[in-house]
Design a protein around this motif. Structure first.
Motif, short mmCIF file in Angstrom:
data_model
loop_
_atom_site.label_atom_id
_atom_site.label_comp_id
_atom_site.label_asym_id
_atom_site.label_seq_id
_atom_site.Cartn_x
_atom_site.Cartn_y
_atom_site.Cartn_z
N HIS A 1 71.40 -57.73 26.00
CA HIS A 1 70.53 -57.88 27.18
C HIS A 1 69.68 -56.62 27.34
N ARG A 2 68.36 -56.77 27.25
CA ARG A 2 67.44 -55.63 27.37
C ARG A 2 66.39 -55.98 28.41
N LEU A 3 66.00 -54.98 29.20
CA LEU A 3 65.03 -55.27 30.26
C LEU A 3 63.58 -55.05 29.79
N HIS A 4 63.41 -54.09 28.87
CA HIS A 4 62.03 -53.80 28.42
C HIS A 4 61.99 -53.78 26.91
N PRO A 5 62.21 -54.93 26.27
CA PRO A 5 62.35 -54.94 24.82
C PRO A 5 61.13 -54.39 24.07
N ASP A 6 59.96 -54.51 24.69
CA ASP A 6 58.77 -54.09 23.95
C ASP A 6 58.44 -52.62 24.12
N GLN A 7 58.97 -52.01 25.17
CA GLN A 7 58.56 -50.63 25.46
C GLN A 7 59.45 -49.57 24.81
N THR A 8 60.71 -49.88 24.65
CA THR A 8 61.62 -48.87 24.07
C THR A 8 62.41 -49.48 22.93
N PRO A 9 62.71 -48.67 21.91
CA PRO A 9 63.52 -49.20 20.82
C PRO A 9 64.97 -49.35 21.27
N GLY A 10 65.65 -50.26 20.67
CA GLY A 10 67.07 -50.43 21.02
C GLY A 10 67.55 -51.80 20.63
#
Ligand code: ADP
Length: 598
Positions: A544-553
C-alpha cells in the motif's frame, strides 16, 4: 390438644396424686384432715404447673417406659412429628425413627437396662427422626432416666435442628461448589466436581448433569455422581438413552421453566419419566435446577435422595445462584475452546498461506525470466526488421504499414510487457521477502537501543545531507528483541521519515524514547508531508503506497516492520497530521528486571 396433653401427662400425675392418698388411706376414709386436703391441693397445683410447662415448651418432650412404649408426649413433640397424642401414646417410640434405628431401638434400651452403658442417655446427641409422613429431619436429642420405686422411665427432649443444619449445609454447598468451579479445567470436570460437592455436602445420593443439545433440541445425560461404571444404577442407565424434549420429565420441565424444582417423591410424580427405575433404586426426593446463562438454559442438574424430603426453599435459591455460576463457567469454557480452535485453524491457514505465497512467488518468477528474455529477443528482432526497412532492403506493398507497426504498436506493446514484467518481478520479490519473514529464526535478547540508533544514524548521514534534514536522537531505554530485525524496523522508519519530508521546509526528524506501562516505547517523529487519517491504517498493508509516482519504494517497509515486531511482542502505530508531519510509535517488552513482566 389439651386433652391429649392431659392424657399424656396423666399416668405419672395420677400416680403422684395417688401416693399420698394411699399412704393415709384409713384415716382419710373416715375424716380427711385439713393437712391432707392442703397437701392434695398443693399436688394438684404442682401438676397444673408442670402441665403448663410441658404444654408451652418449645422442645418436644416424650416419656417412654423401659420397653420403649410412649407414655406421654407434649404438644411441641406432636407438632414436630405430625401425630396426634392418640396415635402415639401406647406405641413404641421407634416409629419416630428412620431405619436402621427403628429396628434396633428395642435392643438399644435392653442393652442399656442390662449393662448400664449409655449411648444417649444423660449424654445427648444429634441424630435423625422421622415424621408421620415419612420425611426425615435432624434433631438434637437429650434423654434422662427417671427411676421410680418399681420401674424406670426415660424422658426424651427433642429439638428440631433442621434450620440450623440446612444453613450449615447451604454454606458447605456454596463453599464446595465455588471451589469445585475454581479448580476445574473443563466443563466435564466442573460438572463432576459440582455434582460431587452437592451430593456430599447436601446429602443427596445421586447427581446428574444434563446438557442442552441445541441442534437436536433435546437434553442429554452426560455426567453422573457417583461416577457410573459398568454397575451404573437403573436410573442412570434409563437416563443414558434418553433425549428429553423441552417440558418432558423433570429435567425437561426445569429446562422449559428455567426454575429450580423440588419433588418430594418422584415415584408418585406422574410426569417423572423414569419413575419405574426410581422405585427400583429406592429413590424418592428429587431436586433439579437449571444451569443458566442470563435467560437461556444450557443444562440441568438433578439430584436424588432415598428418603422423602420436604422442599428447602433456601437451598433451591442457593442452587439457582450456583446454576448461573455453572452456566457462566460453561460459556467461558466453550468460548475458550472455540477461541483455541480458531487460533489453531488460523495458525494452520497462515502456515498454508505462507507456503503458498512462497511457492507461488518462487515458481512464478521462472516464467517471468522467460518472458523477460523472449521480449528482449522480440525487441531485437523488431529492431533488425526496422533497420532493413530503413535501409530500403525490404520491398513490400505494405511497407508503410509495416513501418508504423514496428515503430509504434509493437514497440509500445513490448514496452508494456517489459514494464509489467519488471513490476511483477518486484512484486514477487517483495512477496518472497515478506513470506520469508515468518521463517527467519529469532534471537530475542536485551538490546542497547541507543547504540543501535547511533549506528543507523551513521548509515543515513549522506541521505540526511542530501535532504538537508536534521536528525536528533534522545535518550532511549533498552528493550527485549531481535537486533537484526529491530535494526531493519528503525532503518525503515528513518528512511521513510527522510523520504516523505516536505520540500517546502527544512526537515526535522527526532527519535525519542520512554518507559510506559512496563514497556519501552520509541517515537520517530518527522515534520514531513503527513498522512491523511483514512490512510493511516492502510499504510501497514503490504504494497500500500500513497504516492507511488512521486517517491521510489515497494510499499513493503511498514508491512514488514509490523510483521517483524509482531513476532517479538512488539507493536507499531502512527499518529499524523497531513501537512504537519508524522510520528511512528514502536513499543517492545523491557528486558527482565526493568519491566513489570520481567
Ligand atoms: P514505501 O515507503 O516503500 O512506499 P512503506 O510501507 O514504508 O512503503 O510505506 C507505505 C506508505 O506509507 C508510503 O508509500 C507512504 O505513502 C506512507 N508513509 C510511510 N512513512 C511515512 C512518513 N514518515 N510520512 C508520510 N507518509 C509515510
Amino acid at each position: 390438644m389439651k386433652s391429649a396433653t392431659r392424657r399424656a401427662t396423666s399416668p405419672p400425675a395420677r400416680r403422684a396424686a395417688a401416693q399420698p392418698r394411699g399412704a393415709n388411706a384409713a384415716p382419710a376414709a373416715e375424716a380427711p384432715t385439713l393437712a391432707a386436703a392442703a397437701s392434695i391441693d398443693a399436688l394438684r397445683d404442682r401438676e397444673a404447673r408442670l402441665r403448663a410447662i410441658l404444654d408451652t415448651a418449645v422442645e418436644g418432650i416424650l416419656t417412654i417406659d423401659e420397653r420403649g412404649i410412649i407414655e406421654s408426649v407434649n404438644p411441641a413433640a406432636l407438632r414436630m412429628f405430625g401425630y396426634t397424642a392418640g396415635e402415639l401414646i401406647g406405641r413404641n417410640v421407634s416409629v419416630l425413627m428412620p431405619s436402621p434405628d427403628r429396628e434396633r431401638h428395642d435392643a438399644y434400651i435392653a442393652n442399656y437396662c442390662r449393662t448400664g452403658q449409655a449411648k444417649i442417655i444423660g449424654i445427648g446427641r444429634e441424630t435423625v427422626a422421622q415424621r408421620k409422613d415419612g420425611s426425615v429431619f435432624p434433631i438434637e436429642l437429650a434423654v434422662s432416666e427417671v427411676r421410680l420405686s418399681d420401674r424406670r422411665l426415660f424422658t426424651g427432649f427433642v429439638r428440631d435442628i433442621s434450620e440450623r443444619k440446612a444453613l450449615e449445609r447451604r454454606q458447605q454447598v456454596l463453599y464446595a461448589t465455588t471451589k469445585a468451579l475454581a479448580d476445574a479445567g473443563s466443563v466435564a470436570e466442573a460438572a463432576s466436581n459440582v455434582l460431587a460437592a452437592v451430593c456430599e455436602r447436601a446429602g443427596w445420593q445421586l447427581g446428574e448433569f444434563w446438557v442442552v443439545d441445541a441442534d437436536a433440541e433435546a437434553l442429554r445425560l452426560v455426567e453422573v455422581h457417583p461416577p457410573a461404571g459398568a454397575g451404573a444404577s437403573a436410573l442412570v442407565q434409563a437416563g443414558r438413552g434418553l433425549a428429553l424434549a423441552r417440558g418432558v420429565g423433570l429435567p425437561g420441565r426445569v429446562w422449559a421453566g428455567a426454575q429450580p424444582t423440588w419433588v418430594t417423591d418422584v415415584t408418585r410424580d406422574p410426569t417423572f419419566v423414569r419413575a419405574h427405575a426410581a422405585v427400583q433404586e429406592g429413590l424418592h426426593a428429587a431436586l433439579a435446577f437449571p444451569l443458566t446463562l442470563g435467560r437461556e438454559v444450557v443444562g440441568v442438574m438433578v439430584f436424588f435422595a432415598r428418603e422423602l424430603r420436604p422442599p428447602d426453599g433456601e437451598l433451591l435459591a442457593l442452587l439457582a445462584e450456583i446454576g448461573s455460576q455453572v452456566g457462566q463457567f460453561i460459556q467461558r469454557k466453550n468460548a475458550e475452546s472455540k477461541l483455541r480452535e480458531l487460533a489453531q485453524s488460523l495458525a494452520e491457514k497462515n502456515q498454508e498461506l505462507e507456503t503458498l505465497v512462497y511457492v507461488a512467488s518462487h515458481d512464478l518468477r521462472s516464467p517471468l525470466v522467460n518472458l523477460q528474455g523472449f521480449s528482449q529477443e522480440l525487441a531485437q528482432a523488431c529492431a533488425r526488421l526496422q533497420a532493413w526497412l530503413d535501409a530500403g532492403e525490404l520491398q513490400s506493398p505494405h511497407r508503410e504499414e509495416l513501418h508504423a507497426l514496428l515503430t509504434r504498436d509493437v514497440t509500445e506493446a513490448l514496452d508494456y510487457i517489459r514494464a509489467s514484467v519488471a513490476k511483477m518481478d518486484t512484486l514477487l520479490a517483495g512477496f518472497l521477502r515478506f513470506s520469508r519473514l515468518g521463517r527467519a529464526a529469532l534471537r530475542i535478547e536485551p538490546l542497547d537501543v541507543n547504540a543501535m540508533m547511533a549506528q543507523i544514524a551513521r548509515t543515513l548521514e549522506f541521505q540526511l545531507q542530501q535532504a538537508g534534514a536534521q536528525l536528533t536522537i534522545g535518550e532511549l531505554p533498552p528493550c527485549l528483541g531481535d537486533a537484526t530485525q529491530l535494526n531493519q524496523v528503525f532503518s525503515n522508519l528513518l528512511d521513510n521519515a527522510i523520504k516523505y519530508l516536505d520540500p517546502r521546509r527544512p526537515g526535522r526528524i527526532r527519535v525519542s524514547g520512554a518507559v510506559e506501562d512496563g514497556r519501552a516505547v520509541y517515537a520517530v517523529r518527522d515534520n514531513g508531508i503527513g498522512i491523511a487519517p483514512e490512510h493511516q491504517g492502510k499504510i501497514f498493508e503490504i504494497f500500500h503506497r500513497l504516492h507511488p509516482d512521486q517517491t521510489p519504494g515497494e510499499g513493503l517497509g511498514l508491512a514488514i516492520a509490523q510483521r517483524l515486531l509482531q513476532r517479538q511482542q512488539g507493536k507499531i502505530r502512527v499518529e499524523s497530521v497531513p501537512g504537519e508531519g508524522s510520528t511512528f510509535f514502536v513499543s517492545l517488552p523491557l528486558p527482565p528486571g526493568l519491566g513489570q513482566k520481567g
